[in-house]
Design a protein around this motif. Structure first.
Motif, short mmCIF file in Angstrom:
data_model
loop_
_atom_site.label_atom_id
_atom_site.label_comp_id
_atom_site.label_asym_id
_atom_site.label_seq_id
_atom_site.Cartn_x
_atom_site.Cartn_y
_atom_site.Cartn_z
N ILE A 692 0.76 -1.19 0.17
CA ILE A 692 -0.07 0.02 -0.03
C ILE A 692 0.87 1.29 -0.14
CG2 ILE A 692 -1.56 1.34 1.53
CD1 ILE A 692 -2.80 -1.25 2.28
N ASN A 693 2.06 1.41 0.91
CA ASN A 693 2.90 2.41 0.88
C ASN A 693 3.57 2.74 -0.32
OD1 ASN A 693 2.03 2.94 3.55
ND2 ASN A 693 3.69 1.47 4.38
N SER A 694 3.91 1.78 -1.07
CA SER A 694 4.75 1.96 -2.24
C SER A 694 3.50 2.24 -3.45
CB SER A 694 5.25 0.60 -2.68
OG SER A 694 4.60 -0.48 -2.75
N SER A 695 2.70 2.12 -3.15
CA SER A 695 1.54 2.54 -4.32
C SER A 695 0.96 3.86 -4.17
CB SER A 695 0.27 1.53 -4.32
OG SER A 695 0.77 0.40 -4.90
N ILE A 696 0.99 4.51 -2.68
CA ILE A 696 0.48 5.82 -2.69
C ILE A 696 0.99 6.91 -3.48
CG2 ILE A 696 0.02 7.40 -1.00
CD1 ILE A 696 -0.11 5.42 1.07
N ASP A 697 0.21 7.42 -4.38
CA ASP A 697 0.74 8.46 -5.20
C ASP A 697 1.96 8.16 -5.94
OD1 ASP A 697 0.16 11.15 -6.31
OD2 ASP A 697 1.05 12.08 -4.78
N SER A 698 2.20 7.03 -6.52
CA SER A 698 3.38 6.57 -7.08
C SER A 698 3.76 7.45 -8.33
CB SER A 698 3.19 5.12 -7.58
OG SER A 698 4.26 4.71 -8.54
N THR A 699 5.02 7.81 -8.26
CA THR A 699 5.60 8.30 -9.55
C THR A 699 5.21 7.79 -10.78
OG1 THR A 699 7.31 9.41 -8.05
CG2 THR A 699 7.50 9.55 -10.52
#
Length: 716
Positions: A692-699
């Motif tokens: 989840i954390n790596s997907s939040i507003d991913s570049t």
């Protein structure tokens, strides 16, 4: 001696001469080519000894479907078989013609397609008994009656021309001519309707066939044989009356679908003693005469215990058609596997012109004293002269839905659109208020919509949707309130198919391009504008729908490796649910392949976070909880999921399973890796939260959305 074998049987037989051997070969060849749908009926050339020339048949005859290449001739079909054959052939031709229109329009200029579509759609021939096959056998039967050609929608693309059809369908019509069951039941499912509709008895006997080695007898000899058989039958009846009724179960060879009985075992005590195995030219006998003669000579009666067991089995088999709800409570055992289940959506009927604040007080709708189940996808039906609309009851009030439809549906919901079309169809048929039998037409009218596509292979999308359906069942079994929309996809060939229309929904791209979408604030501002203040009941209900659907599609996007997730392939409905579509890139296959910009596990943009109220909100914590528990449930059912993928990838031509990048088991290994089966259960929650954390507003997600905006104009 000679030997005949194929992949189904191996016979070593003895023949008197070469001609008899050839005759046996023709008989065995005919049996091996028998169709499961239409039982094999031996033709004249198979039993006529010495006649090597096949009879020429009229290929244009409606009762003869003989073609080159070994296709079975239908000139020997009984009326019931002919009715079934005609139904399935007409249904196939109907679906094919619907897809052909999209293929024809593909070769016209895009500017001319919308003008040409109504004329081509009007020319589609609708069989007398046809239905839209985007359903299960347990779905309500809806017979296609007419088409709303003027309302056909055409989508212009460079390579394809997808179309949305709107058909007027009926249910609650009279079934067949035998009056089997409730003749005007509006809730009959497809299997029940077809079982009743085509249970037609034969009206004429088949021509008598001679067995091997027998010559055709003269008419006088036949009459003498009939008299002898009648005398023998009378003697047997008299002997049976004297001997009592012990051990009276007799095997019969009549076709249960032709004589109106649900079992091949006799249940009439007065007729059990007269053997059904006796050949009688005055009765209607079907099938292989040689087999029937063998049964006559060798099988007379069955032991009582065996007959009782077979009767019990046959009665339970019959229950599966019409009495499914009357299952034996003793047979209910806990399942160790995950069944494929369907969601139950609570809907309320609303009569036209009425308004009720409390949906729970709505009266039920009935036809001839029978309750009517809801219309498909919350649409409308016409019951007599009254329009009835079905709407879901999930906490979102009517005022919020009215505001949502202005943005999502262009001001007209599916219930209103279908009601308008039904009124038009009713007006066109106003002068004909009676059916074919001269009775008053009391059937229920509905609108059935679907999309037809050509020049597109939908087989991979069908498989991905099946996997989404499987994971939906996994989550439901684990009592997780995760929401997924499993719509119907039917691949009719390698280049054509039908897709269920998602009603009351639009793409995120279409939502953001709407004139009534807020200029600032993004999707959070849209939710507040549409559903009210953040503390209102409707806002909380829509936010809950959003969170549960976001959790579901985040899970399947990660597990199934769904890519190409731009805002044209993600939809939102009037109740706040997210819906993902278009699964051309799955199991790690992505646009750009190794150079793909979509590096995040799934799409979780700032817009989505804002709708939930930020990363510190209760809604976001609920999303995290659902995602973690859903991931654990998927891991615990990974064996079945891996088995499904492994089966489908075997010699598959799906793009996600072929080529040097994805073939050779690569996609399966990556799917297994995404399930993290090597991770201990105690560390699964931590790993899921990291996803989840790596997907939040991913570049990578932002860059890909920017690329799609630049190349295809999709809104960010």
């Amino acid at each position: 001696m000679f030997e005949a074998q194929n992949h189904q049987f191996d016979f070593v037989m003895r023949a008197k001469n070469d001609s008899e051997m050839q005759l046996w070969m023709r008989l065995l060849r005919g049996e091996s080519e028998a169709n499961a749908l239409i039982p094999h009926i031996i033709s004249d050339d198979e039993v006529e000894n010495g006649n090597s020339e096949e009879k020429k048949e009229d290929k244009n005859s409606p009762t003869n479907a003989s073609k080159e290449g070994g296709v079975m001739s239908t000139n020997k079909l009984t009326p019931s078989q002919q009715a079934r054959y005609d139904f399935f052939k007409n249904e196939r031709d109907f679906v094919e013609s619907v897809c052909d229109v999209a293929e024809v329009l593909r070769f016209h200029d895009p500017k001319e397609r919308k003008a040409l579509a109504p004329g081509l759609v009007s020319a589609v021939e609708i069989p007398p008994c046809a239905y839209v096959p985007l359903c299960k056998s347990t779905d309500v039967w809806r017979r296609v009656s007419s088409v709303m050609a003027k309302d056909t929608r055409v989508f212009n693309t460079n390579e394809r021309c997808p179309m949305i059809y709107y058909f007027v369908a009926k249910r609650g019509e009279k079934i067949g001519k035998l009056g089997l069951g409730p003749t005007k039941n509006p809730n009959l499912d497809v299997a029940e309707y077809l079982h009743m509709q085509f249970q037609v008895p034969d009206t004429y006997p088949l021509r008598e066939l001679t067995a091997i080695g027998e010559e055709v007898q003269a008419e006088d000899s036949k009459e003498e044989e009939e008299e002898k058989q009648e005398e023998t039958a009378k003697e047997e009846e008299n002997d049976d009356e004297e001997n009592g009724d012990d051990d009276d179960d007799t095997l019969g060879l009549e076709d249960p679908t032709d004589n109106g009985k649900g079992t091949v075992w006799s249940e009439d005590t007065t007729s059990k003693k007269s053997s059904f195995l006796r050949t009688n030219t005055t009765t209607f006998q079907k099938g292989n005469v040689q087999l029937r003669k063998f049964m006559e000579d060798n099988v007379v009666k069955l032991p009582s215990k065996l007959s009782m067991q077979i009767n019990r089995f046959e009665s339970r088999r019959k229950m599966s058609y019409l009495d499914r709800n009357a299952a034996d409570p003793k047979s209910s055992m806990p399942l160790t596997t995950t069944p494929i289940i369907e969601k139950t959506i609570i809907e309320n009927p609303i009569m036209e012109g009425s308004y009720n604040e409390d949906d729970s007080d709505m009266d039920s709708v009935s036809l001839d004293g029978q309750s009517v189940v809801s219309a498909s996808d919350g649409g409308s039906i016409i019951l007599g002269d009254q329009v009835v609309t079905f709407q879901q009851a999930d906490g979102v009030d009517k005022e919020s839905l009215e505001r949502a439809k202005q943005v999502v549906c262009g001001g007209e919901s599916w219930a209103e659109l279908s009601a308008r079309m039904l009124r038009m169809a009713k007006e066109e048929s106003a002068g004909n208020k009676k059916n074919e039998d001269g009775e008053e037409d009391t059937s229920i009218y509905e609108i059935v919509a679907f999309m037809a596509k050509s020049n597109d292979d939908l087989r991979q999308e069908v498989f991905v949707m099946q996997m989404i359906h499987y994971f939906e069942s996994v989550f439901a079994k684990s009592n997780l309130p995760i929401w997924l929309k499993t719509y119907r996809i039917l691949s009719t060939s390698k280049s054509t198919g039908l897709i269920e229309v998602l009603t009351n929904a639009t793409s995120i791209d279409g939502l953001k391009k709407s004139d009534k979408y807020p200029e600032v604030g993004g999707m959070r501002a849209y939710f507040e504008q549409t559903y009210g203040k953040p503390t209102s009941k409707s806002f909380l209900a829509a936010q809950r729908n959003f969170v549960r659907s976001l959790a579901g599609y985040s899970l399947v996007s990660y597990l199934l490796g769904l890519k190409d997730r731009h805002n044209g392939n993600i939809m939102i409905d009037t109740r706040g649910h997210l819906i993902h579509i278009d699964f051309g890139f799955a199991f790690g296959m992505a646009p750009g392949h190794e150079w793909s910009l979509e590096r995040a596990p799934f799409k979780l943009t700032k817009d989505y976070i804002d709708v939930m109220g930020g990363t510190s909100s209760e809604s976001f914590k609920e999303f995290q909880k659902l995602f973690v528990n859903g991931f654990k449930a998927a891991r615990s059912n990974s064996l079945t999921a891996l088995g499904l993928v492994e089966i489908m990838m075997y010699k598959s031509n799906y793009p996600c399973f072929t080529g040097t990048r994805y073939g050779g088991g690569v996609s399966l290994k990556r799917f297994e890796k995404r399930l993290m089966l090597e991770i201990p259960d105690a560390k699964v929650e931590k790993k899921a939260l990291q996803l989840i954390n790596s997907s939040i507003d991913s570049t990578g997600t932002k860059v890909y959305d920017g690329f799609q905006n630049w190349s295809n104009g999709y809104a960010i």
